[in-house]
Scaffold this motif. Structure first.
Motif, short mmCIF file in Angstrom:
data_model
loop_
_atom_site.label_atom_id
_atom_site.label_comp_id
_atom_site.label_asym_id
_atom_site.label_seq_id
_atom_site.Cartn_x
_atom_site.Cartn_y
_atom_site.Cartn_z
N ARG A 170 46.68 67.26 49.52
CA ARG A 170 48.02 67.58 49.00
C ARG A 170 49.01 67.84 50.15
O ARG A 170 50.12 67.31 50.15
CB ARG A 170 47.96 68.77 48.05
CG ARG A 170 49.31 69.10 47.41
CD ARG A 170 49.25 70.32 46.52
NE ARG A 170 48.68 71.50 47.14
CZ ARG A 170 49.32 72.30 48.01
NH1 ARG A 170 50.56 72.04 48.34
NH2 ARG A 170 48.72 73.36 48.53
N LEU A 171 48.59 68.62 51.13
CA LEU A 171 49.46 68.92 52.28
C LEU A 171 49.75 67.67 53.11
O LEU A 171 50.88 67.48 53.58
CB LEU A 171 48.83 70.01 53.14
CG LEU A 171 48.75 71.40 52.50
CD1 LEU A 171 47.95 72.36 53.37
CD2 LEU A 171 50.15 71.94 52.22
N LEU A 172 48.76 66.82 53.27
CA LEU A 172 48.96 65.58 54.03
C LEU A 172 49.94 64.65 53.31
O LEU A 172 50.76 63.99 53.94
CB LEU A 172 47.62 64.88 54.28
CG LEU A 172 46.77 65.53 55.37
CD1 LEU A 172 45.32 65.09 55.25
CD2 LEU A 172 47.32 65.20 56.75
N ILE A 173 49.84 64.57 51.99
CA ILE A 173 50.77 63.72 51.22
C ILE A 173 52.19 64.30 51.30
O ILE A 173 53.15 63.55 51.46
CB ILE A 173 50.30 63.58 49.76
CG1 ILE A 173 48.97 62.83 49.70
CG2 ILE A 173 51.35 62.87 48.91
CD1 ILE A 173 48.98 61.42 50.31
N GLU A 174 52.32 65.61 51.22
CA GLU A 174 53.64 66.23 51.37
C GLU A 174 54.22 65.91 52.75
O GLU A 174 55.41 65.63 52.89
CB GLU A 174 53.55 67.74 51.18
CG GLU A 174 53.34 68.17 49.75
CD GLU A 174 53.12 69.68 49.60
OE1 GLU A 174 53.29 70.43 50.59
OE2 GLU A 174 52.76 70.09 48.49
N GLU A 175 53.37 65.92 53.76
CA GLU A 175 53.80 65.66 55.13
C GLU A 175 54.33 64.24 55.32
O GLU A 175 55.25 64.02 56.09
CB GLU A 175 52.59 65.89 56.06
CG GLU A 175 52.82 65.60 57.51
CD GLU A 175 51.54 65.73 58.32
OE1 GLU A 175 51.34 64.90 59.22
OE2 GLU A 175 50.73 66.64 58.04
N VAL A 176 53.77 63.28 54.59
CA VAL A 176 54.15 61.88 54.78
C VAL A 176 55.16 61.39 53.75
O VAL A 176 55.71 60.30 53.88
CB VAL A 176 52.89 60.97 54.78
CG1 VAL A 176 52.40 60.71 53.35
CG2 VAL A 176 53.13 59.67 55.51
N SER A 177 55.45 62.17 52.74
CA SER A 177 56.27 61.70 51.61
C SER A 177 57.64 61.16 52.04
O SER A 177 58.15 60.22 51.43
CB SER A 177 56.42 62.80 50.56
OG SER A 177 57.12 63.89 51.12
N HIS A 178 58.22 61.72 53.09
CA HIS A 178 59.54 61.25 53.53
C HIS A 178 59.49 59.84 54.15
O HIS A 178 60.51 59.20 54.32
CB HIS A 178 60.17 62.24 54.51
CG HIS A 178 59.50 62.28 55.85
ND1 HIS A 178 58.28 62.89 56.05
CD2 HIS A 178 59.88 61.75 57.04
CE1 HIS A 178 57.93 62.75 57.32
NE2 HIS A 178 58.88 62.07 57.94
N LEU A 179 58.29 59.35 54.44
CA LEU A 179 58.13 58.00 55.00
C LEU A 179 57.91 56.94 53.91
O LEU A 179 57.99 55.75 54.18
CB LEU A 179 56.93 57.95 55.96
CG LEU A 179 56.91 58.92 57.13
CD1 LEU A 179 55.62 58.76 57.92
CD2 LEU A 179 58.12 58.72 58.01
N LEU A 180 57.63 57.37 52.70
CA LEU A 180 57.22 56.47 51.62
C LEU A 180 58.39 56.09 50.73
O LEU A 180 59.16 56.94 50.29
CB LEU A 180 56.12 57.11 50.77
CG LEU A 180 54.88 57.60 51.52
CD1 LEU A 180 53.90 58.24 50.56
CD2 LEU A 180 54.25 56.47 52.31
#
Length: 185
Positions: A78-88
């Motif tokens: 969950r934390l990793l997805i939050e970290e990358v969400s601005h790139l998606l």
């Protein structure tokens, strides 16, 4: 664990223009972390383009639905997805499939499957050498243990060996190698 328990997770990420290198670094990190989770059986990453953006399709295999769910529900993921969400461009697109492999193109509305005759050619190309070689490799063991050399047992051992080699070792890199030909109309 039977092979019927294996479940496949498909994750698709379209990456915003110019953010591909940053995403690749993140992808290497999350792959390393996912490999450490119980029941993780392997991952393949397919790189493509969709609507002018880089599309990353990650195919993860887990030993069971519960092991897969533990990874999906983990705080770490969950934390990793939050970290990358601005790139998606489209967020985290997740699809769970009970089938073990996507040898060719994963089914989706905008990515057509290669023609079946091409799929058959690639499958034949992978299986034929194994069908000729694997029985020869098992012969010494069959001679040492005659009960393994019986008609039914030897065929089960040989067939299981070929299937496992095709699914886990040979088919994924071969389909990546022939991807241009498979996807050409």
């Amino acid at each position: 664990m039977s092979t019927d328990d294996i479940v496949t997770l498909l994750i698709r990420h379209r990456v915003k223009e110019g953010r591909e290198q940053e995403y690749e670094g993140w992808l290497r990190r999350i792959i390393g972390i996912a490999k450490g989770y119980p029941g993780h059986l392997g991952i393949d990453v397919v790189r493509d383009r969709k609507d002018g953006l880089h599309l990353f399709t990650c195919v993860l295999r887990f030993a069971s639905t519960s092991r897969l769910q533990a990874w999906l529900d983990s705080t770490e993921r969950r934390l990793l997805i939050e970290e990358v969400s601005h790139l998606l461009a489209d967020g985290d697109q997740v699809e769970i499939n009970p089938e073990r492999e996507f040898w060719f193109t994963p089914m989706s509305a905008d990515v057509p499957q290669p023609p079946r005759w091409k799929q058959a050619c690639i499958t034949f190309l992978v299986i034929l050498p194994l069908a000729l070689l694997v029985p020869l490799l098992w012969q010494p063991l069959f001679k040492l243990q005659p009960w393994l050399g019986g008609y039914v047992v030897s065929n089960v051992v040989i067939t299981a060996s070929i299937v496992l080699l095709v699914v886990y070792l040979f088919m994924p890199p071969v389909t990546r190698f022939f991807a241009g030909w498979l996807n050409r109309p």
